[in-house]
Design a protein around this motif. Structure first.
Motif, PDB file in Angstrom:
ATOM      1  N   MET A  39      13.478   9.124   7.231  1.00 12.47           N
ATOM      2  CA  MET A  39      14.418   8.223   6.558  1.00 12.47           C
ATOM      3  C   MET A  39      14.000   8.046   5.100  1.00 12.47           C
ATOM      4  O   MET A  39      12.830   8.269   4.751  1.00 12.47           O
ATOM      5  N   PRO A  40      14.945   7.664   4.236  1.00 12.72           N
ATOM      6  CA  PRO A  40      14.584   7.408   2.838  1.00 12.72           C
ATOM      7  C   PRO A  40      13.637   6.214   2.735  1.00 12.72           C
ATOM      8  O   PRO A  40      13.681   5.298   3.568  1.00 12.72           O
ATOM      9  N   LEU A  41      12.796   6.221   1.717  1.00  6.34           N
ATOM     10  CA  LEU A  41      11.933   5.071   1.459  1.00  6.34           C
ATOM     11  C   LEU A  41      12.768   3.891   0.991  1.00  6.34           C
ATOM     12  O   LEU A  41      13.730   4.059   0.232  1.00  6.34           O
ATOM     13  N   SER A  42      12.375   2.702   1.410  1.00  2.00           N
ATOM     14  CA  SER A  42      12.972   1.495   0.829  1.00  2.00           C
ATOM     15  C   SER A  42      12.364   1.261  -0.542  1.00  2.00           C
ATOM     16  O   SER A  42      11.330   1.853  -0.896  1.00  2.00           O
ATOM     17  N   ASP A  43      12.979   0.398  -1.325  1.00 10.13           N
ATOM     18  CA  ASP A  43      12.441   0.075  -2.657  1.00 10.13           C
ATOM     19  C   ASP A  43      11.031  -0.501  -2.546  1.00 10.13           C
ATOM     20  O   ASP A  43      10.148  -0.174  -3.338  1.00 10.13           O
ATOM     21  N   ALA A  44      10.816  -1.344  -1.524  1.00  6.78           N
ATOM     22  CA  ALA A  44       9.499  -1.973  -1.349  1.00  6.78           C
ATOM     23  C   ALA A  44       8.446  -0.936  -0.972  1.00  6.78           C
ATOM     24  O   ALA A  44       7.313  -0.967  -1.466  1.00  6.78           O
ATOM     25  N   GLU A  45       8.803  -0.002  -0.088  1.00  9.11           N
ATOM     26  CA  GLU A  45       7.867   1.043   0.313  1.00  9.11           C
ATOM     27  C   GLU A  45       7.506   1.949  -0.856  1.00  9.11           C
ATOM     28  O   GLU A  45       6.341   2.292  -1.066  1.00  9.11           O
ATOM     29  N   ARG A  46       8.514   2.315  -1.625  1.00  5.65           N
ATOM     30  CA  ARG A  46       8.252   3.169  -2.792  1.00  5.65           C
ATOM     31  C   ARG A  46       7.359   2.446  -3.798  1.00  5.65           C
ATOM     32  O   ARG A  46       6.439   3.053  -4.370  1.00  5.65           O
ATOM     33  N   ALA A  47       7.581   1.164  -4.012  1.00  3.97           N
ATOM     34  CA  ALA A  47       6.776   0.401  -4.979  1.00  3.97           C
ATOM     35  C   ALA A  47       5.300   0.399  -4.579  1.00  3.97           C
ATOM     36  O   ALA A  47       4.414   0.558  -5.430  1.00  3.97           O
ATOM     37  N   LYS A 105       3.620  -2.674   4.253  1.00  2.91           N
ATOM     38  CA  LYS A 105       2.208  -3.042   4.150  1.00  2.91           C
ATOM     39  C   LYS A 105       1.350  -1.829   4.510  1.00  2.91           C
ATOM     40  O   LYS A 105       1.617  -1.147   5.512  1.00  2.91           O
ATOM     41  N   ILE A 106       0.315  -1.576   3.716  1.00  3.18           N
ATOM     42  CA  ILE A 106      -0.555  -0.423   3.967  1.00  3.18           C
ATOM     43  C   ILE A 106      -1.418  -0.687   5.199  1.00  3.18           C
ATOM     44  O   ILE A 106      -2.015  -1.764   5.333  1.00  3.18           O
ATOM     45  N   THR A 107      -1.483   0.307   6.089  1.00  2.00           N
ATOM     46  CA  THR A 107      -2.413   0.224   7.214  1.00  2.00           C
ATOM     47  C   THR A 107      -3.533   1.256   7.086  1.00  2.00           C
ATOM     48  O   THR A 107      -4.670   0.983   7.465  1.00  2.00           O
ATOM     49  N   GLU A 108      -3.223   2.442   6.571  1.00  2.00           N
ATOM     50  CA  GLU A 108      -4.228   3.496   6.402  1.00  2.00           C
ATOM     51  C   GLU A 108      -3.823   4.387   5.235  1.00  2.00           C
ATOM     52  O   GLU A 108      -2.646   4.457   4.876  1.00  2.00           O
ATOM     53  N   ILE A 109      -4.806   5.110   4.697  1.00  6.88           N
ATOM     54  CA  ILE A 109      -4.551   6.133   3.689  1.00  6.88           C
ATOM     55  C   ILE A 109      -5.221   7.409   4.194  1.00  6.88           C
ATOM     56  O   ILE A 109      -6.441   7.532   4.157  1.00  6.88           O
ATOM     57  N   ASN A 110      -4.429   8.348   4.691  1.00  4.54           N
ATOM     58  CA  ASN A 110      -4.941   9.545   5.338  1.00  4.54           C
ATOM     59  C   ASN A 110      -5.193  10.646   4.312  1.00  4.54           C
ATOM     60  O   ASN A 110      -4.263  11.117   3.656  1.00  4.54           O
TER      61      ASN A 110
END
Length: 318
Positions: A247-255, A280-285
């Motif tokens: 799905m496309p990123l939301s504005d909040a996710e992209r920010a 909200k970030i949970t992990e950075i893979n």
């Protein structure tokens, strides 16, 4: 662009999932762009008098599920025979993995471009690295002490606990204030309060998916893969039975992703999977992120091609 020699360090190619494997997509892109392609495992990296050698094989790849690869004869060469090494070994992030990154430091020192940067892979634990962006996370603590975690559960009522070195949803538990097995769960995960773990306030937005956002060469891919829990599961991980929906990123996710992207670029982390729940970030893979194929299939993107194009541009500047 001149022809480059790529070495892909990965798990046994015979064991990968033809339909979903992101490394295979990268290998297709490498060959389609006319570059040389070679393959090895981490145990094929070895030192001789301080120089790194590789027992590698040329590999041809095909878009044919019945026969998607063909290996040539294995030979031993100096690492400087390669222009680029893609480190795509899957976790577990154990001592074997760490030793491989030390060996790949030798490749980097010899002038070979190693992606992702081996020292940054070591430094950036996929759970702990996220805490450098704590303002973009759910409330989180990291501790080995049961008393701190029990207080955290009492404070928030509904909490996720997980090991710092887990993958694919392994070892993730949801605990509430009235859970009957808090003590035994924490004893197991912390190895009797000797090993730190992560506890995070539960995010109800997991029902909409644990979203994998890819950041390639410092650029945020505009689509994500939402991994949606199934059958009453708390975990959305595909390995735990989650359903993948692009799905496309939301504005909040992209920010959020745009805040993280420049830091990744500085660290030589050029292909990264950022995991978000409710923005909200949970992990950075940073080890061997996946989900390329699902996003490409559903939105017509060419993420692996873009990634190899970015690698080419790095070498053109050097």
């Amino acid at each position: 662009m001149k022809k480059l020699n790529f070495l892909v360090v990965m798990d046994d190619i015979a064991t990968i999932n033809y339909k979903k494997d992101s490394t295979l997509a990268m290998m297709w892109a490498i060959r389609e762009r006319g570059h040389g392609l070679y393959y090895c495992g981490i145990h094929d990296l070895w030192l001789n008098l301080g120089e790194l050698y590789v027992d590698s094989q040329p590999v041809e790849v095909f878009k044919n599920p019945e026969k998607f690869y063909e290996l040539g004869e294995k030979s031993t060469v100096k690492v400087t025979e390669f222009d680029v090494i893609l480190m795509r070994k899957d976790p577990p992030f154990d001592m074997n993995f760490i030793y491989a990154t030390y060996l790949l430091d030798k490749a980097k020192a010899a002038g070979v471009l190693v992606v992702n940067d081996p020292s940054s892979i070591r430094d950036c634990n996929e759970k702990l690295f996220a805490t450098w962006f704590s303002e973009e996370m759910s409330e989180t603590i990291v501790t080995a002490k049961q008393a701190h975690i029990r207080e955290f559960i009492k404070q928030h009522g509904d909490v996720i606990v997980k090991p710092l070195d887990g993958m694919g949803g392994m070892g993730i538990f949801r605990l509430t204030a009235d859970s009957p097995n808090i003590g035994s769960t924490l004893e197991m995960l912390t190895q009797m309060q000797t090993l730190p773990i992560m506890a995070q306030k539960y995010l109800p937005a997991i029902k909409e998916g644990d979203k994998r956002v890819l950041i390639v060469g410092g650029q945020v891919v505009p689509y994500c893969l939402a991994r949606i829990p199934q059958g009453g599961e708390t975990r959305g991980n595909l390995a735990a039975g989650g359903r993948g929906v692009a799905m496309p990123l939301s504005d909040a996710e992209r920010a959020v992703a745009e805040k993280v992207a420049p830091i990744l670029l500085e660290k030589g982390l050029y292909f990264v999977g950022l995991d978000l729940i409710g923005a909200k970030i949970t992990e950075i893979n940073v080890t061997s992120p996946t989900c390329v194929r699902e996003i490409d299939d559903q939105f017509g993107t060419q993420i692996a091609v873009d990634f190899i194009g970015f690698v080419e541009s790095l070498l053109a500047q050097s």
